[in-house]
Design an enzyme around this catalytic site. Structure first.
Site, PDB file in Angstrom:
ATOM      1  N   HIS A 137       0.832  -1.210   0.000  1.00  0.00           N
ATOM      2  CA  HIS A 137       0.000   0.000   0.000  1.00  0.00           C
ATOM      3  C   HIS A 137       0.866   1.258   0.000  1.00  0.00           C
ATOM      4  O   HIS A 137       0.518   2.265  -0.615  1.00  0.00           O
ATOM      5  CB  HIS A 137      -0.910   0.024   1.228  1.00  0.00           C
ATOM      6  CG  HIS A 137      -2.012  -0.978   1.207  1.00  0.00           C
ATOM      7  ND1 HIS A 137      -3.047  -0.936   0.302  1.00  0.00           N
ATOM      8  CD2 HIS A 137      -2.250  -2.061   2.007  1.00  0.00           C
ATOM      9  CE1 HIS A 137      -3.886  -1.944   0.533  1.00  0.00           C
ATOM     10  NE2 HIS A 137      -3.421  -2.642   1.556  1.00  0.00           N
ATOM     11  N   SER A 187      -7.213  -3.113  11.534  1.00  0.00           N
ATOM     12  CA  SER A 187      -7.002  -2.502  10.216  1.00  0.00           C
ATOM     13  C   SER A 187      -6.990  -0.979  10.264  1.00  0.00           C
ATOM     14  O   SER A 187      -6.358  -0.332   9.429  1.00  0.00           O
ATOM     15  CB  SER A 187      -8.093  -2.951   9.243  1.00  0.00           C
ATOM     16  OG  SER A 187      -8.326  -4.329   9.329  1.00  0.00           O
ATOM     17  N   HIS A 220      -1.818  -1.857  13.441  1.00  0.00           N
ATOM     18  CA  HIS A 220      -1.401  -0.686  12.672  1.00  0.00           C
ATOM     19  C   HIS A 220      -1.022   0.418  13.645  1.00  0.00           C
ATOM     20  O   HIS A 220      -1.461   0.438  14.790  1.00  0.00           O
ATOM     21  CB  HIS A 220      -2.496  -0.233  11.706  1.00  0.00           C
ATOM     22  CG  HIS A 220      -2.474  -0.973  10.409  1.00  0.00           C
ATOM     23  ND1 HIS A 220      -1.801  -0.520   9.303  1.00  0.00           N
ATOM     24  CD2 HIS A 220      -3.015  -2.163  10.055  1.00  0.00           C
ATOM     25  CE1 HIS A 220      -1.930  -1.395   8.314  1.00  0.00           C
ATOM     26  NE2 HIS A 220      -2.667  -2.405   8.747  1.00  0.00           N
TER      27      HIS A 220
END
Length: 338
Positions: free
Chosen positions: A17, A167, A198
């Site tokens: 990402h 997430s 995260h």
């Protein structure tokens, strides 16, 4: 603690990402070789959104999943190759092809309240002889007890490890503790658990430590925190902390530190860090991979990315709803004072 921690690197999947899924095969092989030499247990390889994620909606990859997987599988000698599959994006056909290319672990990922859509993929993975993991994304969006019931479904389909997946980087340390305690109360003793953190609230390492304190077996992390949003728990930082705590693992800390700074960090075209936009992800509980999409849309329409991200959080958007980023931007434009 008498067990050895299982270290699952996600630099080549979640980290994708951070480079808009543009890793070259040569870069993937270089990173994989460094991780393998540092003795991580597994290396996850795929488009950032998992198998078949390369698309207009999520962003096209520089290569196919199979090209990345096959190259990494050939390059490593110690670590096992893992991949990610989101039902609705990846299919059983994609899973079989990934296995043929060299993937031996699959993490089947669903929204935290939608484990029922994972059955076909988990059963197929088990039939292929793969190490099969259930991956409950956006775990902050449901209660610990409901999360445990979803974990039970994945276990019943055949998953032998269930992950709490933060997430949005929105979980606090007590939130993590409560979720692992709930899972441990209902899962079989032999079913492992994992944490995927995260760093949007700068708690990636702290939350991973709390998870281990609550019996977690597998820890996701990435070199230099390379990942969506403010990134994942930085692998080298977690290993340093684990070493200070006297926890057993198989990794070479100095090799990880070198790989993070010499190989991975220079690849970042946007710094992977806590800043205004990535902090907004954690504060609002927004899917971390929305970051780059929201920044692009904000630039196109003359808006602030943070305003888009906060509104996405208010609307409780989840992974797979990337198309709503444009809708939110257009709505914000309409509310502007002429």
């Amino acid at each position: 603690m008498d067990k050895t921690l299982y270290i699952s690197d996600v630099t080549l999947r979640d980290g994708s990402h951070a480079v808009r899924h543009q890793y070259t095969v040569a870069q993937a092989v270089q990173i994989a070789k460094a991780l393998d030499a540092a003795r991580v247990d597994s290396i996850e390889v795929a488009h950032g959104d998992g198998l078949a994620g390369s698309s207009f909606n999520y962003g096209f990859g520089a290569h196919t999943d199979l090209e990345w997987i096959a190259a990494v599988a050939e390059a490593v000698h110690h670590a096992r190759v893992a991949t990610l599959l989101l039902p609705g994006i990846g299919t059983v056909h994609d899973l079989r092809n990934a296995h043929a290319a060299g993937a031996r672990i699959v993490r089947v990922a669903t929204h935290c309240t939608e484990a029922d859509v994972s059955r076909q993929h988990i059963e197929t993975a088990r039939a292929l002889g793969m190490d099969t993991v259930g991956f409950l994304m956006m775990s902050h969006m449901t209660t610990p007890d409901r999360l445990a019931q979803e974990a039970l479904k994945m276990e019943s389909y055949g998953a032998t490890c269930i992950y709490v997946v933060d997430s949005g980087g929105a979980l606090g340390m007590n939130d993590v503790r409560e979720r692992f305690r709930a899972l441990k109360q209902v899962l079989k003793p032999e079913t492992q658990t994992g944490i995927h953190a995260h760093h949007n609230l700068s708690l990636g390492v702290a939350n991973s430590i709390v998870a281990v304190e609550e019996g977690c077996d597998r820890i996701d992390a990435s070199l230099a925190g390379m990942g969506a949003g403010a990134g994942n728990a930085p692998l080298e930082v977690f290993i340093a902390a684990a070493q200070r705590l006297g926890w057993r693992h198989s990794c070479d800390l100095m090799a990880l530190m070198d790989a993070a700074d010499d190989i991975v960090r220079p690849l970042q075209d946007r710094p992977v860090r806590v800043d205004r936009e990535t902090l907004a992800l954690g504060y609002a509980g927004v899917y971390s991979s929305f970051l780059r999409h929201a920044e692009a849309v904000a630039q196109r329409h003359g808006l602030k990315a943070v305003d888009i991200l906060i509104e996405l959080g208010h609307r409780r958007m989840v992974g797979g709803q990337e198309d709503m980023i444009v809708d939110v931007a257009l709505d914000l434009l309409q509310t502007r004072t002429p």
